[in-house]
Design a protein around this motif. Structure first.
Motif, mmCIF file in Angstrom:
data_model
loop_
_atom_site.group_PDB
_atom_site.id
_atom_site.type_symbol
_atom_site.label_atom_id
_atom_site.label_comp_id
_atom_site.label_asym_id
_atom_site.label_seq_id
_atom_site.Cartn_x
_atom_site.Cartn_y
_atom_site.Cartn_z
ATOM 1 N N THR A 224 -11.274 34.432 -7.070
ATOM 2 C CA THR A 224 -11.614 35.298 -8.201
ATOM 3 C C THR A 224 -10.586 35.112 -9.306
ATOM 4 O O THR A 224 -9.396 34.896 -9.042
ATOM 5 C CB THR A 224 -11.636 36.776 -7.793
ATOM 6 O OG1 THR A 224 -10.342 37.149 -7.308
ATOM 7 C CG2 THR A 224 -12.679 37.028 -6.703
ATOM 8 N N SER A 225 -11.049 35.168 -10.522
ATOM 9 C CA SER A 225 -10.147 35.080 -11.673
ATOM 10 C C SER A 225 -10.799 35.771 -12.850
ATOM 11 O O SER A 225 -11.993 36.071 -12.837
ATOM 12 C CB SER A 225 -9.836 33.618 -12.018
ATOM 13 O OG SER A 225 -11.024 32.949 -12.398
ATOM 14 N N ALA A 226 -10.014 36.036 -13.911
ATOM 15 C CA ALA A 226 -10.540 36.682 -15.108
ATOM 16 C C ALA A 226 -9.680 36.302 -16.296
ATOM 17 O O ALA A 226 -8.480 36.011 -16.153
ATOM 18 C CB ALA A 226 -10.571 38.194 -14.948
ATOM 19 N N SER A 227 -10.290 36.292 -17.468
ATOM 20 C CA SER A 227 -9.550 36.039 -18.695
ATOM 21 C C SER A 227 -10.221 36.787 -19.821
ATOM 22 O O SER A 227 -11.292 37.364 -19.651
ATOM 23 C CB SER A 227 -9.503 34.535 -19.010
ATOM 24 O OG SER A 227 -10.812 34.039 -19.238
ATOM 25 N N ALA A 228 -9.590 36.810 -20.993
ATOM 26 C CA ALA A 228 -10.132 37.533 -22.144
ATOM 27 C C ALA A 228 -9.838 36.753 -23.412
ATOM 28 O O ALA A 228 -8.807 36.075 -23.514
ATOM 29 C CB ALA A 228 -9.532 38.925 -22.235
ATOM 30 N N ILE A 229 -10.769 36.800 -24.370
ATOM 31 C CA ILE A 229 -10.559 36.260 -25.706
ATOM 32 C C ILE A 229 -10.159 37.422 -26.596
ATOM 33 O O ILE A 229 -10.898 38.396 -26.735
ATOM 34 C CB ILE A 229 -11.822 35.578 -26.252
ATOM 35 C CG1 ILE A 229 -12.279 34.461 -25.303
ATOM 36 C CG2 ILE A 229 -11.566 35.044 -27.650
ATOM 37 C CD1 ILE A 229 -11.263 33.345 -25.138
ATOM 38 N N VAL A 230 -8.971 37.342 -27.204
ATOM 39 C CA VAL A 230 -8.400 38.457 -27.952
ATOM 40 C C VAL A 230 -8.271 38.099 -29.417
ATOM 41 O O VAL A 230 -7.773 37.016 -29.755
ATOM 42 C CB VAL A 230 -7.020 38.853 -27.377
ATOM 43 C CG1 VAL A 230 -6.449 40.042 -28.152
ATOM 44 C CG2 VAL A 230 -7.131 39.194 -25.899
ATOM 45 N N SER A 231 -8.758 38.971 -30.280
ATOM 46 C CA SER A 231 -8.611 38.793 -31.725
ATOM 47 C C SER A 231 -7.345 39.509 -32.190
ATOM 48 O O SER A 231 -7.098 40.655 -31.820
ATOM 49 C CB SER A 231 -9.826 39.373 -32.462
ATOM 50 O OG SER A 231 -9.616 39.363 -33.857
#
Length: 399
Positions: A8-15
């Motif tokens: 399992t993994s997760a990431s985010a695109i942040v402005s």
């Protein structure tokens, strides 16, 4: 062979965003109003947020003819300060670079806190094209009669959020939700309410109200009300040996609700929709319930003012706003004037800004009531509505 655990993994695109704020103090409000007619503004000193220079444009008499009765405020980019950036963008063939931002304007009270009723936020806009703000930010008549204008001075806070073009990826914990612990809401008010109900648990003061007795705890009352603190612990305190403290000019039900609020910070809700459903077959009973609810709130407001319970007083003001009609407005307006309830008084003035409401006031002898008990507020009312409604009634002589 054992089955491998799933990955399992997760990431985010942040402005990216940059925030900042600027407080503009208007010192000499009446002078700015006289000096700058409708459509004329004066600008604040430049301030920087997100690498851009900004100014607030302040219009004391409104930015257009249809906002002449208001103070208008707008946030503008300072083009001269951003000239180098614009020139560089043009040389690169990209034209004018957008400056995406959101602005929030807030009127500040005397303690420097934002006034919720006069806090306004824009959507996201490109400020490189034009400035944005509010033509109807503050009604001048409201400001001039409010406590926010003191010694001809008031302040506005401008919060700016600048959005950058940068987008970045960040790693996130896939099972972050699983690592959290559910925390129930506070139940302190329930426990303190139980303490009030359980009379045997440490109660050390008794009140006699119109023949009915109430027990309470001195430390709780003193913590909640400076008036009770002075009465119970100050130089004029009631003796600890006093068996009963008599409270005059208040009904038992009102005092019971007052104590309940002091222990729980809540009041019983009166839901007009539920009452309407219950009394659908008997309109007279429904109207009686509404009248009784309004009377209770009026008495609680008086008690809150007596014991300096400011939050309770504001709650009562808010609830009474929902009971304003042609028959009650004179009584509620007089109550607001006598107990310095500025918000409630303004709500009454707004209700009376139409001819039909004024006619109802006359039909119920409300004008005579105000003339007898609050002549000063009647004068305020007349001057306030004169510009909005042609007034063709006269104040009849009070007996």
């Amino acid at each position: 062979m054992p089955t491998p655990e799933p990955s399992t993994s997760a990431s985010a695109i942040v402005s990216g965003t940059v925030t900042g704020h600027h407080v503009l103090t208007i010192d000499g409000y009446s002078r700015t109003k006289a000096k700058l007619p409708t459509g004329r503004f004066t600008a604040s000193r430049p301030f920087t947020v997100g690498g851009h220079s900004w100014s607030i444009h302040y219009y004391p008499s409104g930015d257009r003819s249809d906002t002449a009765g208001f103070i208008s405020v707008f946030l503008e980019l300072n083009p001269a300060a951003d000239a180098d950036a614009a020139a560089a963008a043009a040389a690169a063939g990209g034209g004018s670079e957008p400056v995406d931002a959101r602005v929030t304007f807030s009127l500040l009270d005397q303690a420097g806190r934002s006034v919720p009723s006069h806090t306004m936020a824009t959507d996201l806009h490109d400020f490189a094209a034009t400035g944005f703000g509010f033509g109807r930010f503050i009604e001048r008549s409201y400001l001039e009669q409010s406590e926010h204008l003191k010694n001809d001075r008031f302040a506005i806070r401008c919060d700016v959020v600048v959005f950058s073009d940068e987008l970045r990826a960040e790693a996130r914990t896939a099972d972050a939700a699983a690592l959290s612990v559910a925390v129930p809401p506070s139940d302190l008010s329930q426990h303190l309410g139980g303490l009030l109900a359980a009379k045997e648990l440490g109660a050390d003061v008794t009140f006699l109200v119109a023949g009915e007795t109430f027990t309470a705890h001195r430390c709780v009352l003193a913590a909640r009300s400076p008036v009770f603190r002075a009465e119970l612990f100050g130089p004029m305190k009631e003796s600890a040996a006093t068996a009963v403290i008599t409270v005059d000019d208040i009904e038992p039900d009102v005092f019971r609700n007052l104590l309940t609020f002091m222990y729980t910070d809540t009041l019983p809700e009166t839901n007009p929709q539920e009452l309407e459903e219950e009394e659908d077959d008997d309109d007279d009973d429904y109207e009686d319930d509404q009248a009784q609810a309004a009377a209770m709130v009026e008495h609680l407001l008086i008690a809150a003012d007596r014991y300096n319970l400011e939050r309770l007083k504001l709650i009562c003001e808010d609830r009474l706003c929902k009971h304003i009609d042609g028959e009650s407005v004179a009584t509620i307006l007089a109550l607001a004037e006598q107990h310095s309830c500025d918000g409630l008084k303004e709500a009454c003035f707004q209700f009376l800004s139409s001819r039909s409401a004024l006619n109802s006031l006359v039909a119920t002898d409300g004008i005579e009531h105000l003339a007898r008990w609050c002549p000063s507020v009647l004068n305020q009312l007349m001057s306030k509505v004169a510009a909005l409604v042609p007034v063709d009634f006269v104040v009849r002589e009070t007996r």
